[in-house]
Write a protein that holds these residues in place. Structure first.
Motif, PDB file in Angstrom:
ATOM      1  N   GLY A 178      16.181   7.402  29.415  1.00 35.02           N
ATOM      2  CA  GLY A 178      16.594   6.120  28.871  1.00 35.02           C
ATOM      3  C   GLY A 178      15.715   5.630  27.743  1.00 35.02           C
ATOM      4  N   GLY A 179      14.797   6.444  27.265  1.00 29.98           N
ATOM      5  CA  GLY A 179      13.865   6.021  26.213  1.00 29.98           C
ATOM      6  C   GLY A 179      14.393   6.296  24.821  1.00 29.98           C
ATOM      7  N   GLU A 180      13.619   5.854  23.868  1.00 29.18           N
ATOM      8  CA  GLU A 180      13.967   6.046  22.472  1.00 29.18           C
ATOM      9  C   GLU A 180      13.489   7.412  22.003  1.00 29.18           C
ATOM     10  OE1 GLU A 180      12.092   2.977  20.252  1.00 29.18           O
ATOM     11  OE2 GLU A 180      13.017   1.380  21.398  1.00 29.18           O
ATOM     12  N   ALA A 181      14.006   7.820  20.867  1.00 30.69           N
ATOM     13  CA  ALA A 181      13.526   9.058  20.258  1.00 30.69           C
ATOM     14  C   ALA A 181      12.071   8.860  19.862  1.00 30.69           C
ATOM     15  CB  ALA A 181      14.364   9.387  19.024  1.00 30.69           C
ATOM     16  N   PRO A 182      11.263   9.913  19.885  1.00 27.51           N
ATOM     17  CA  PRO A 182       9.864   9.776  19.497  1.00 27.51           C
ATOM     18  C   PRO A 182       9.746   9.264  18.064  1.00 27.51           C
ATOM     19  CG  PRO A 182      10.328  11.985  20.339  1.00 27.51           C
ATOM     20  CD  PRO A 182      11.625  11.263  20.244  1.00 27.51           C
ATOM     21  N   ALA A 183       8.817   8.357  17.856  1.00 30.59           N
ATOM     22  CA  ALA A 183       8.611   7.794  16.526  1.00 30.59           C
ATOM     23  C   ALA A 183       7.902   8.796  15.626  1.00 30.59           C
ATOM     24  CB  ALA A 183       7.782   6.516  16.640  1.00 30.59           C
ATOM     25  N   GLU A 184       8.092   8.624  14.335  1.00 30.69           N
ATOM     26  CA  GLU A 184       7.365   9.443  13.356  1.00 30.69           C
ATOM     27  C   GLU A 184       5.882   9.126  13.516  1.00 30.69           C
ATOM     28  OE1 GLU A 184       6.841  12.179  10.588  1.00 30.69           O
ATOM     29  OE2 GLU A 184       8.875  11.540  10.989  1.00 30.69           O
ATOM     30  N   ILE A 185       5.057  10.140  13.448  1.00 30.91           N
ATOM     31  CA  ILE A 185       3.622   9.927  13.577  1.00 30.91           C
ATOM     32  C   ILE A 185       2.905  10.383  12.320  1.00 30.91           C
ATOM     33  CG2 ILE A 185       3.588  10.132  16.096  1.00 30.91           C
ATOM     34  CD1 ILE A 185       2.523  13.011  15.650  1.00 30.91           C
ATOM     35  N   PRO A 214       4.588   4.946  10.756  1.00 29.20           N
ATOM     36  CA  PRO A 214       4.568   4.879   9.299  1.00 29.20           C
ATOM     37  C   PRO A 214       5.967   4.743   8.711  1.00 29.20           C
ATOM     38  CG  PRO A 214       4.246   7.135  10.014  1.00 29.20           C
ATOM     39  CD  PRO A 214       4.281   6.295  11.248  1.00 29.20           C
ATOM     40  N   ASP A 215       6.053   4.055   7.578  1.00 28.90           N
ATOM     41  CA  ASP A 215       7.295   3.932   6.820  1.00 28.90           C
ATOM     42  C   ASP A 215       7.268   5.039   5.770  1.00 28.90           C
ATOM     43  OD1 ASP A 215       9.518   3.193   5.364  1.00 28.90           O
ATOM     44  OD2 ASP A 215       8.623   1.373   4.540  1.00 28.90           O
ATOM     45  N   GLU A 225       3.737   7.403   2.402  1.00 34.35           N
ATOM     46  CA  GLU A 225       4.219   6.258   3.177  1.00 34.35           C
ATOM     47  C   GLU A 225       3.940   4.939   2.478  1.00 34.35           C
ATOM     48  OE1 GLU A 225       1.449   4.899   6.560  1.00 34.35           O
ATOM     49  OE2 GLU A 225       1.152   7.077   6.484  1.00 34.35           O
ATOM     50  N   ARG A 226       4.691   3.934   2.883  1.00 32.06           N
ATOM     51  CA  ARG A 226       4.555   2.573   2.363  1.00 32.06           C
ATOM     52  C   ARG A 226       4.054   1.697   3.507  1.00 32.06           C
ATOM     53  NH1 ARG A 226       9.703   1.738   1.543  1.00 32.06           N
ATOM     54  NH2 ARG A 226       9.718   2.452  -0.602  1.00 32.06           N
ATOM     55  N   ALA A 227       3.136   0.799   3.197  1.00 30.88           N
ATOM     56  CA  ALA A 227       2.601  -0.107   4.219  1.00 30.88           C
ATOM     57  C   ALA A 227       2.219  -1.427   3.563  1.00 30.88           C
ATOM     58  CB  ALA A 227       1.386   0.519   4.893  1.00 30.88           C
ATOM     59  N   ARG A 228       1.858  -2.372   4.392  1.00 25.72           N
ATOM     60  CA  ARG A 228       1.314  -3.636   3.909  1.00 25.72           C
ATOM     61  C   ARG A 228      -0.061  -3.785   4.554  1.00 25.72           C
ATOM     62  NH1 ARG A 228       4.140  -6.146   0.537  1.00 25.72           N
ATOM     63  NH2 ARG A 228       3.032  -8.090   0.669  1.00 25.72           N
ATOM     64  N   ILE A 267       0.853  -1.185   0.000  1.00 23.58           N
ATOM     65  CA  ILE A 267       0.000   0.000   0.000  1.00 23.58           C
ATOM     66  C   ILE A 267       0.888   1.234   0.000  1.00 23.58           C
ATOM     67  CG2 ILE A 267      -1.659   1.362   1.337  1.00 23.58           C
ATOM     68  CD1 ILE A 267      -2.824  -1.258   2.388  1.00 23.58           C
ATOM     69  N   ILE A 268       0.550   2.170  -0.849  1.00 23.83           N
ATOM     70  CA  ILE A 268       1.190   3.484  -0.852  1.00 23.83           C
ATOM     71  C   ILE A 268       0.096   4.482  -0.484  1.00 23.83           C
ATOM     72  CG2 ILE A 268       2.303   5.271  -2.247  1.00 23.83           C
ATOM     73  CD1 ILE A 268       4.132   2.905  -1.675  1.00 23.83           C
ATOM     74  N   ALA A 269       0.397   5.353   0.484  1.00 23.39           N
ATOM     75  CA  ALA A 269      -0.591   6.325   0.952  1.00 23.39           C
ATOM     76  C   ALA A 269       0.035   7.710   0.999  1.00 23.39           C
ATOM     77  CB  ALA A 269      -1.093   5.938   2.342  1.00 23.39           C
ATOM     78  N   GLY A 270      -0.781   8.697   0.707  1.00 24.52           N
ATOM     79  CA  GLY A 270      -0.329  10.082   0.758  1.00 24.52           C
ATOM     80  C   GLY A 270      -1.324  10.941   1.516  1.00 24.52           C
TER      81      GLY A 270
END
Length: 184
Positions: free
Chosen positions: A120-127, A180-181, A160-163, A4-7
């Motif tokens: 100690g956490g990760e960087a915020p994910a892309e939303i 999202p990718d 973004e790309r998804a399945r 899936i490609i989404a915009g």
């Protein structure tokens, strides 16, 4: 599952234009989905609404409330004890209660700013941002570049790309809180 490609677009009219352009580019109409994506935190994913039971960034707040209330209660009780000649035995009690309340406000110093990491956490994910989203599913990997070009040409942002599965125009397994990718 299909690719899936989404915009993302801002207006409903953009979705209709993208749907027509994707049809003209050879994509099947029942595999194109267009819908409004709510603001992060407003996807009604939990029984009480919202996306999470506890807000991201609020993990340390209960500890801050307990620390602040305890310290404030002790300080307030000591200050209240000094007023016993004037207030009687209620001085330490009232001082402790007021001190606990004021001390609990210390928890505000434990709050995070938007996007700030936990210790100690990760960087915020892309939303995913709120707005109109158009997605197209296909099984031939050679169609990916065509889908991206069509959406990019129409001014889509955050492509973004998804399945997943788009059936009869509905992205059946769309997960709004997933990371999202992002292609562009």
């Amino acid at each position: 599952m299909s690719m899936i490609i989404a915009g993302h677009f801002q207006l409903l009219e953009d979705i209709e234009q993208a749907r027509r352009a994707l049809l003209d580019a050879g994509f099947a109409g029942e595999r194109i989905s267009g819908f409004y994506l709510s603001q992060p935190g407003q996807h009604d994913q939990t029984p009480i609404g919202g996306d999470h039971i506890q807000s991201p960034g609020a993990k340390e707040t209960p500890l801050g409330v307990v620390e602040g209330a305890s310290a404030g209660a002790v300080i307030g009780a000591v200050a209240g004890a000094a007023t016993i000649p004037f207030t009687g035995p209620l001085g330490p009690v009232v001082g402790g209660l007021v001190g606990a309340h004021v001390g609990s406000l210390f928890s505000f110093s434990k709050m995070k700013e938007a996007g700030e990491r936990e210790k100690g956490g990760e960087a915020p994910a892309e939303i995913r941002h709120a707005g109109m989203l158009v997605a197209v599913a296909f099984d031939d990997s050679g169609m990916e570049a065509r889908a991206v070009d069509v959406l990019r040409g129409l001014g889509a942002t955050q492509i973004e790309r998804a399945r997943g599965n788009i059936v009869d125009g509905d992205w059946a397994d769309f997960e709004p809180c997933s990371t999202p990718d992002i292609i562009r």
